[in-house]
Design a protein around this motif. Structure first.
Motif, short mmCIF file in Angstrom:
data_model
loop_
_atom_site.label_atom_id
_atom_site.label_comp_id
_atom_site.label_asym_id
_atom_site.label_seq_id
_atom_site.Cartn_x
_atom_site.Cartn_y
_atom_site.Cartn_z
N VAL A 86 -14.11 1.72 1.96
CA VAL A 86 -14.26 2.87 3.01
C VAL A 86 -13.11 4.04 2.67
CG1 VAL A 86 -14.63 3.75 5.45
CG2 VAL A 86 -15.73 1.37 4.57
N ALA A 87 -13.43 5.09 2.90
CA ALA A 87 -12.13 5.99 2.92
C ALA A 87 -12.69 7.09 3.91
CB ALA A 87 -12.22 6.88 1.42
N VAL A 88 -11.81 7.82 4.64
CA VAL A 88 -12.05 8.80 5.77
C VAL A 88 -11.36 10.10 5.34
CG1 VAL A 88 -10.25 7.67 7.43
CG2 VAL A 88 -12.44 9.19 8.23
N GLN A 89 -11.69 10.96 5.33
CA GLN A 89 -11.11 12.29 5.07
C GLN A 89 -11.31 13.30 6.41
OE1 GLN A 89 -12.34 15.41 3.83
NE2 GLN A 89 -10.36 16.46 3.87
N TRP A 90 -10.29 14.09 6.87
CA TRP A 90 -10.51 15.09 7.33
C TRP A 90 -9.71 16.43 7.40
CZ3 TRP A 90 -8.22 10.79 8.86
CH2 TRP A 90 -6.75 11.03 9.34
N GLY A 91 -9.76 17.61 7.88
CA GLY A 91 -8.94 18.70 7.59
C GLY A 91 -8.73 18.99 6.17
N CYS A 92 -7.41 19.38 5.97
CA CYS A 92 -7.06 19.63 4.62
C CYS A 92 -6.35 18.48 3.72
CB CYS A 92 -6.31 20.88 4.46
SG CYS A 92 -4.76 20.73 5.43
N PHE A 93 -6.47 17.35 4.48
CA PHE A 93 -5.79 16.02 4.21
C PHE A 93 -6.77 15.35 3.02
CE2 PHE A 93 -4.32 16.48 8.49
CZ PHE A 93 -3.27 16.95 8.31
N LEU A 96 -8.47 9.13 2.93
CA LEU A 96 -7.47 7.77 2.89
C LEU A 96 -8.32 6.66 2.86
CD1 LEU A 96 -5.44 8.49 6.20
CD2 LEU A 96 -4.63 8.53 4.08
N VAL A 97 -7.98 5.88 1.90
CA VAL A 97 -8.87 4.42 1.71
C VAL A 97 -8.38 3.39 2.64
CG1 VAL A 97 -9.41 2.63 0.17
CG2 VAL A 97 -9.02 4.90 -0.69
N LEU A 98 -9.53 2.93 3.55
CA LEU A 98 -9.04 2.07 4.59
C LEU A 98 -9.42 0.64 3.91
CD1 LEU A 98 -10.79 3.96 7.31
CD2 LEU A 98 -8.74 3.93 6.78
N SER A 99 -8.37 -0.33 4.20
CA SER A 99 -8.57 -1.83 3.67
C SER A 99 -9.23 -2.48 4.97
CB SER A 99 -7.29 -2.47 3.50
OG SER A 99 -6.32 -2.35 4.46
N SER A 106 -12.28 -3.64 11.34
CA SER A 106 -11.14 -3.22 11.39
C SER A 106 -10.73 -2.04 12.24
CB SER A 106 -10.42 -2.89 10.00
OG SER A 106 -10.61 -4.14 9.16
N SER A 107 -9.89 -1.80 12.97
CA SER A 107 -9.45 -0.66 13.49
C SER A 107 -8.20 -0.03 12.97
CB SER A 107 -9.17 -1.09 15.05
OG SER A 107 -10.28 -1.55 15.65
N PHE A 108 -8.33 1.16 13.10
CA PHE A 108 -7.14 2.31 12.60
C PHE A 108 -6.89 3.23 13.23
CE2 PHE A 108 -10.01 0.45 9.40
CZ PHE A 108 -9.00 0.10 8.28
N LEU A 109 -5.52 3.79 13.55
CA LEU A 109 -4.96 4.62 14.30
C LEU A 109 -4.75 5.90 13.57
CD1 LEU A 109 -2.56 3.33 16.95
CD2 LEU A 109 -4.64 4.06 17.20
N GLY A 115 -2.71 13.53 9.09
CA GLY A 115 -3.56 12.87 8.10
C GLY A 115 -3.16 11.26 7.73
N TYR A 116 -2.37 10.65 8.52
CA TYR A 116 -2.22 9.48 8.64
C TYR A 116 -2.88 8.43 9.25
CZ TYR A 116 1.19 5.41 8.60
OH TYR A 116 1.90 4.20 8.68
N ALA A 117 -3.07 7.37 8.70
CA ALA A 117 -3.74 6.34 9.15
C ALA A 117 -2.84 4.87 9.09
CB ALA A 117 -4.97 5.84 8.58
N GLU A 118 -2.82 4.46 10.25
CA GLU A 118 -2.31 2.87 10.36
C GLU A 118 -3.23 1.74 11.09
OE1 GLU A 118 0.27 2.54 14.20
OE2 GLU A 118 1.04 3.99 12.86
#
Length: 119
Positions: A86-93, A96-99, A106-109, A115-118
């Protein structure tokens, strides 16, 4: 003056029809969606998120504060040994590949301003 009641009623209905969706987007109500494999577009809180996945997944978006959004991802398949990318992208960023955890969701902030995910 005949027909002014109908005109006022129609105006009220139109105003309510425009105001309710705008207020829902402003309040950033949490959303749950099922995303098919491939590329999907999900709008939340005025931001369009592109989700890239090789298998169907369930996603949930929820506002945490002014700049962060919680994204919960859960694969929709029975065999826990299958991997899901799974990857998510928004705006001009860039995307991001999500593990994902092996056994479930899984949950991500997501920081919508950087454009950062944790996890």
């Amino acid at each position: 003056m005949k027909g002014t009641g109908w005109l006022l009623a129609l105006t009220a209905v139109l105003l309510i029809g425009v105001a309710v969706p705008a207020a829902a987007d402003e309040c950033a109500l949490a959303i749950d969606k099922t995303v098919a494999s491939g590329v999907s577009l999900v709008r939340f809180d005025g931001i369009a998120y592109r989700i890239f996945t090789d298998k169907p997944i369930a996603v949930a978006f929820d506002r945490v504060d002014d700049v962060r959004v919680q994204l919960t991802v859960k694969p929709i398949f029975v065999q826990p040994t299958m991997m899901c990318e799974v990857a998510v992208q928004w705006g001009c960023f860039p995307p991001l590949v999500l593990s994902l955890d092996g056994g479930g969701g899984s949950s991500f902030l997501l920081n919508t301003e950087t454009g950062y995910a944790e996890k």
